[in-house]
Write a protein that holds these residues in place. Structure first.
Motif, PDB file in Angstrom:
ATOM      1  N   MET A 331      -2.559   0.663   0.150  1.00  6.57           N
ATOM      2  CA  MET A 331      -1.208   0.547   0.716  1.00  6.57           C
ATOM      3  C   MET A 331      -0.251   1.633   0.237  1.00  6.57           C
ATOM      4  O   MET A 331       0.819   1.820   0.823  1.00  6.57           O
ATOM      5  N   GLN A 334       1.382   3.978   2.716  1.00  7.47           N
ATOM      6  CA  GLN A 334       2.339   3.420   3.673  1.00  7.47           C
ATOM      7  C   GLN A 334       3.790   3.563   3.188  1.00  7.47           C
ATOM      8  O   GLN A 334       4.725   3.502   3.992  1.00  7.47           O
ATOM      9  N   ALA A 393       2.310  -6.348  -0.487  1.00  8.65           N
ATOM     10  CA  ALA A 393       3.199  -5.673   0.463  1.00  8.65           C
ATOM     11  C   ALA A 393       4.661  -5.929   0.093  1.00  8.65           C
ATOM     12  O   ALA A 393       5.500  -5.016   0.128  1.00  8.65           O
ATOM     13  N   SER A 397       7.294  -3.021  -1.388  1.00  7.12           N
ATOM     14  CA  SER A 397       8.564  -2.825  -0.686  1.00  7.12           C
ATOM     15  C   SER A 397       9.743  -2.990  -1.649  1.00  7.12           C
ATOM     16  O   SER A 397      10.722  -2.228  -1.607  1.00  7.12           O
TER      17      SER A 397
END
Length: 419
Positions: A331, A334, A393, A397
């Protein structure tokens, strides 16, 4: 002008073949051909090492003088029918001259014009070898001349031939998709006859329909997908009163098997053309088996590709694809980070939760990133309490928004003991 006869090149004479006194019956081959004819249960086979030798053996069986015809369709088929009408046999030869004419339509028209003027006429699609084969078989049995036509309209050569002939009958071989209704209408107008269309749903059924229309009871079995062994059958068809029937190499359509059941049949060509056990299964069964095999093969290939992709992904991910650390590693991109950010993230969440997605309590610090309370992570998925990917995730963030990077978050943790 009829094709000029050539004497048989074989040292076997008609008398030696045992057929000078009469027409041989299919299924009771002359003794001299026994070495070249293999019994297949209640069937027989006429075959050579190749198409040329097969045509020679077919010619020998008739006991007739032979003519050489070109080795390719449609000249071979048209020439063979012409030989049959002249009571001669035909053999394939790579050195035989073409039938002449600017194209196949003129060649066939010229041969027809040299035939009996009042004989019936059979029309076949000039671009369909299998339909021409069925048509020559029917024409040989009915004493008909053969005209070739494009699918949509009669061309000038076919038109000229029909204008000059005075046929006593008119037959089209093939359905409207093979010879259009326009061809039928034109032919009827030129001859003043009502055309009879002989056709089936496919090439196999069309050949069977011509055999049925000819009214014979014995058959010559030919590979319907590659009928090169059958290009010179017309003289044998006429002499033995046996019609051409198409089958597959290892199967036959159910309709064909029903039609030839308990009838005398002779296989034309070797086992690579029509196998000994061609009747063991229908082509419908074989088609279904091949489709199922293709489905299984495709499914297996997809599974293998997926496994290979997973293995490649796992090999590219030092933490193991699908593991919590591996999910986080995949991840990073991203959020605009490189894999160098994995080390501080590893240290941060090792201290916070040991990468345990059930660490803590849902009403307080919880999960891999230790969201406080854990319910904050619901904004990233209803499965926040049980799914490591949802927790990671949310955590990444959070780090992006507050610290810019895992390195920034880890630095803050080291100064303050929290992030």
């Amino acid at each position: 002008m009829r094709l000029m006869p050539l004497m048989m090149t074989s040292s076997l004479t008609a008398a030696a073949l045992g057929i000078a006194a009469g027409v041989p019956q299919i299924g009771t081959m002359p003794e001299a051909l026994a070495a070249d004819t293999t019994a297949v249960g209640s069937f027989e086979r006429i075959a050579g090492m190749n198409r040329y030798q097969t045509s020679e053996k077919v010619a020998q069986l008739t006991g007739l003088k032979t003519v050489e015809v070109p080795a390719s369709s449609p000249d071979a088929l048209v020439g063979s029918l012409d030989a049959a009408h002249g009571n001669k046999a035909a053999v394939l030869s790579p050195d035989a001259p073409t039938l002449g004419g600017v194209n196949r339509y003129e060649s066939a028209a010229n041969v027809a014009l040299e035939g009996e003027k009042e004989a019936p006429v059979v029309i076949a699609n000039g671009n369909s070898t299998v339909d021409i084969l069925a048509a020559t078989s029917y024409a040989a049995l009915t004493g008909s001349n053969l005209i070739l036509s494009p699918a949509a309209e009669l061309d000038e050569h076919a038109t000229a031939a029909l204008e000059n002939l005075e046929p006593s009958g008119l037959t089209l071989v093939g359905g409207a998709g093979v010879l259009s209704e326009s061809v039928k209408t034109q032919a009827e107008a030129l001859t003043g006859l009502t055309a009879n269309r002989v056709a089936g749903a496919n090439r196999f059924d069309t050949a069977m329909a011509t055999a049925q229309a000819a009214g014979v009871g014995s058959y010559l079995l030919v590979n319907g997908n590659n009928p090169v062994d059958a290009f010179t059958l017309a003289p044998l068809v006429k002499q033995s009163q046996s019609a051409v029937i198409l089958v597959g190499q290892t199967c036959a359509p159910q309709s064909v098997l029903n039609f030839i059941a308990n009838k005398p049949v002779t296989i034309i060509g070797g086992a690579s053309a029509v196998s000994d056990n061609y009747a063991a299964k229908t082509c419908e069964q074989e088609g279904a088996e091949k489709a199922e095999a293709a489905r299984i093969a495709a499914e297996k290939a997809a599974q293998e590709a997926a496994a290979a992709a997973a293995a490649a992904a796992a090999a590219a991910n030092p933490y193991g694809a699908g593991t919590p650390r591996g999910i986080a590693y995949d991840m990073l991109g991203q959020y605009g980070w490189g894999h160098d950010q994995m080390a501080p993230l590893e240290a941060l969440w090792m201290r916070e939760s040991g990468w345990n997605h059930r660490a803590g309590r849902t009403g307080g610090p919880y999960g891999i990133p230790q969201a406080n309370p854990g319910t904050k992570m619901a904004s990233f998925g209803a499965d926040w309490a049980t799914n490591p990917a949802t927790q990671i995730a949310w955590g990444l963030s959070y780090i992006k928004g507050r610290y810019g990077s895992p390195a920034g978050a880890w630095a803050n943790f080291q100064r303050r003991g929290w992030y």
